[in-house]
Design a protein around this motif. Structure first.
Motif, PDB file in Angstrom:
ATOM      1  N   VAL A  81       4.720   1.866 -39.003  1.00 52.15           N
ATOM      2  CA  VAL A  81       5.430   0.633 -39.358  1.00 52.15           C
ATOM      3  C   VAL A  81       4.426  -0.476 -39.616  1.00 52.15           C
ATOM      4  CG1 VAL A  81       7.528   1.201 -38.083  1.00 52.15           C
ATOM      5  CG2 VAL A  81       5.668   0.026 -36.910  1.00 52.15           C
ATOM      6  N   ILE A 106      13.532  -2.555 -37.041  1.00 51.99           N
ATOM      7  CA  ILE A 106      13.764  -1.261 -36.398  1.00 51.99           C
ATOM      8  C   ILE A 106      15.256  -1.036 -36.167  1.00 51.99           C
ATOM      9  CG2 ILE A 106      13.280   0.136 -34.349  1.00 51.99           C
ATOM     10  CD1 ILE A 106      10.639  -1.431 -34.117  1.00 51.99           C
ATOM     11  N   ALA A 146       9.055  -4.947 -35.711  1.00 58.56           N
ATOM     12  CA  ALA A 146       7.741  -4.520 -35.220  1.00 58.56           C
ATOM     13  C   ALA A 146       6.814  -5.729 -35.110  1.00 58.56           C
ATOM     14  CB  ALA A 146       7.138  -3.478 -36.155  1.00 58.56           C
ATOM     15  N   LEU A 150       5.322   3.962 -34.701  1.00 57.99           N
ATOM     16  CA  LEU A 150       6.542   3.830 -33.903  1.00 57.99           C
ATOM     17  C   LEU A 150       6.780   5.173 -33.216  1.00 57.99           C
ATOM     18  CD1 LEU A 150       9.030   2.071 -33.158  1.00 57.99           C
ATOM     19  CD2 LEU A 150      10.169   3.032 -35.171  1.00 57.99           C
ATOM     20  N   VAL A 187      11.999   5.451 -30.184  1.00 59.02           N
ATOM     21  CA  VAL A 187      13.091   4.472 -30.313  1.00 59.02           C
ATOM     22  C   VAL A 187      14.200   4.928 -29.380  1.00 59.02           C
ATOM     23  CG1 VAL A 187      14.733   3.345 -31.827  1.00 59.02           C
ATOM     24  CG2 VAL A 187      12.488   3.979 -32.708  1.00 59.02           C
ATOM     25  N   ALA A 202      11.765   0.313 -27.807  1.00 56.77           N
ATOM     26  CA  ALA A 202      10.865   1.141 -28.603  1.00 56.77           C
ATOM     27  C   ALA A 202       9.431   0.947 -28.132  1.00 56.77           C
ATOM     28  CB  ALA A 202      10.999   0.797 -30.092  1.00 56.77           C
TER      29      ALA A 202
END
Length: 415
Positions: free
Chosen positions: A95, A101, A236, A242, A245, A260
């Motif tokens: 990301v 997100i 982010a 990432l 999540v 996350a």
């Protein structure tokens, strides 16, 4: 007549007896004086391992296993609570800073925003009306002063004329005094009006300042609520991977819940467990090396966590991490506990379990006899022991297991 026969001094029997006695004495002397009384054992050369004592570079190190981890990990916690309305990204993707997100919804917060916005707008209108009223009041005060000034001029003219007419006996004293009272009253009224104007002006300034502060406070509250609405969009904070999540559509997320995790891909750190035995000798700045893809790389301890868990403590190392290394990968590290030096050394072997490093069997030049000798061991590596006393370079020693040899002084090596 009988002939006297002379007796022989050394008869065969006597010679045999003397020789036998001498042999017996020699045997006794040999056994008790000259003979080797050492405890011996015959061993097969194929069942032992021998090595030469050498002198050369020696550096103490211990092998540890390290796990590759991101140099920095960012945990995204929910700044406000809400239900997951929409999920835009799954774990395992890279990301960029600002990428969305997921989106939360919070009806209570949205209603609070509308209420705060309405209150701020109403307060802004009230303040504007109040300020306009204060300005109008100041305008009226100024107009009143102007009117009084004109009245004073007119009353002064009447008062001056009547004063002269009264002196000339044209008008009565009562008419003169009435004009004087009118003039004096207007002068006093002007003074009072000026003070009232000054008071109203000062009060207006204070009231405007208070209203402005109230508006600022209300607008600040509105901005806070607006920020909380923005926090419903989880984005982010940095570039990275990432990794996880922890949310699904419709799930209720409480404030402070970890949503996350983003791993910084700009670098890695190595986390390793070290045996508690080395705790006093391990410190921040200590260097280690490891091999990867045919090259050797160095690391340095950045943090030491002295808490003992299951007989080990944790160190965190940073340094050269080549391309191709991945998060979670395990690497073998040589943690250096001393500087390189020149030392007499022998291979590590099973003999140490029996002798504790206090003695060892040294093989003679013929290679057929090994004699027990006292030695003193210093530092060690996974492959070698440092010898402080008892051995010289070029000598040969037996470094394999001494099981069954612990009470022997010599080993007779059978080829």
């Amino acid at each position: 007549m009988d002939k006297k026969i002379k007796k022989k001094t050394f008869t065969t029997k006597r010679v045999v007896t003397v020789l036998g006695s001498a042999g017996l004495v020699f045997l006794i002397l040999y056994v008790f004086v000259f003979a080797d009384k050492a405890s011996k054992l015959n061993v097969d050369s194929e069942k032992i391992s021998m090595a030469e004592v050498v002198e050369g570079p020696f550096q103490e190190y211990i092998p540890i296993e390290g796990t590759v981890q991101p140099k920095a990990t960012f945990r995204l916690d929910a700044k406000v609570g809400g239900n997951v309305q929409e999920k835009f990204l799954e774990g395992g993707v890279e990301v960029q800073k600002g990428d969305t997100i997921l989106k939360l919804e919070n009806s209570s917060l949205e209603m609070n925003y509308i209420s705060q916005q309405t209150q701020t707008n109403r307060l802004r209108n009230e303040i504007e009306n109040t300020n306009n009223g204060l300005k109008q009041s100041l305008f009226r005060s100024n107009a009143e002063v102007i009117r009084i000034d004109f009245d004073i001029d007119a009353a002064k003219d009447v008062y001056t004329r009547n004063q002269q007419l009264w002196k000339d006996k044209v008008i009565s004293e009562q008419e003169y005094l009435n004009s004087k009272r009118t003039y004096d009253r207007l002068i006093a009224t002007r003074v009072n009006t000026i003070k009232t104007k000054e008071f109203d002006s000062l009060n207006s300034v204070n009231q405007v300042s208070q209203n402005t502060q109230r508006l600022i406070t209300s607008q600040e509250s509105l901005r806070i609520v607006e920020g909380q609405l923005d926090d419903l969009w989880v984005t982010a904070p940095v570039n990275g991977l990432l990794s996880t999540v922890n949310a699904e559509i419709g799930q209720s997320i409480g404030q402070g819940t970890t949503i996350a995790q983003i791993d910084d891909l700009e670098g890695f750190k190595i986390q390793a467990n070290v045996d508690q035995h080395y705790l006093p000798r391990v410190y921040e700045g200590l260097v280690g090396t490891y091999d990867f893809a045919g090259s050797t790389y160095s690391l340095e301890i950045r943090k030491k966590f002295p808490e003992i868990n299951n007989g080990t403590f944790v160190v965190e190392m940073v340094g050269q991490v080549p391309q191709g290394v991945r998060r979670g990968q395990t690497i073998s590290i040589r943690l250096q506990l001393s500087e390189e030096k020149n030392a007499i050394q022998i291979p590590r072997g099973s003999f140490f379990q029996t002798t504790g490093g206090n003695w060892i069997f040294v093989v003679d030049e013929s290679g057929t006899v090994a004699t027990r000798r006292q030695i003193r061991i210093g530092n060690q590596t996974p492959r070698h022991y440092e010898v402080l006393e008892g051995l010289q370079p070029g000598e040969k020693v037996i470094f394999s297991s001494y099981e069954g040899y612990d009470d022997k002084d010599k080993l007779i090596i059978k080829q």
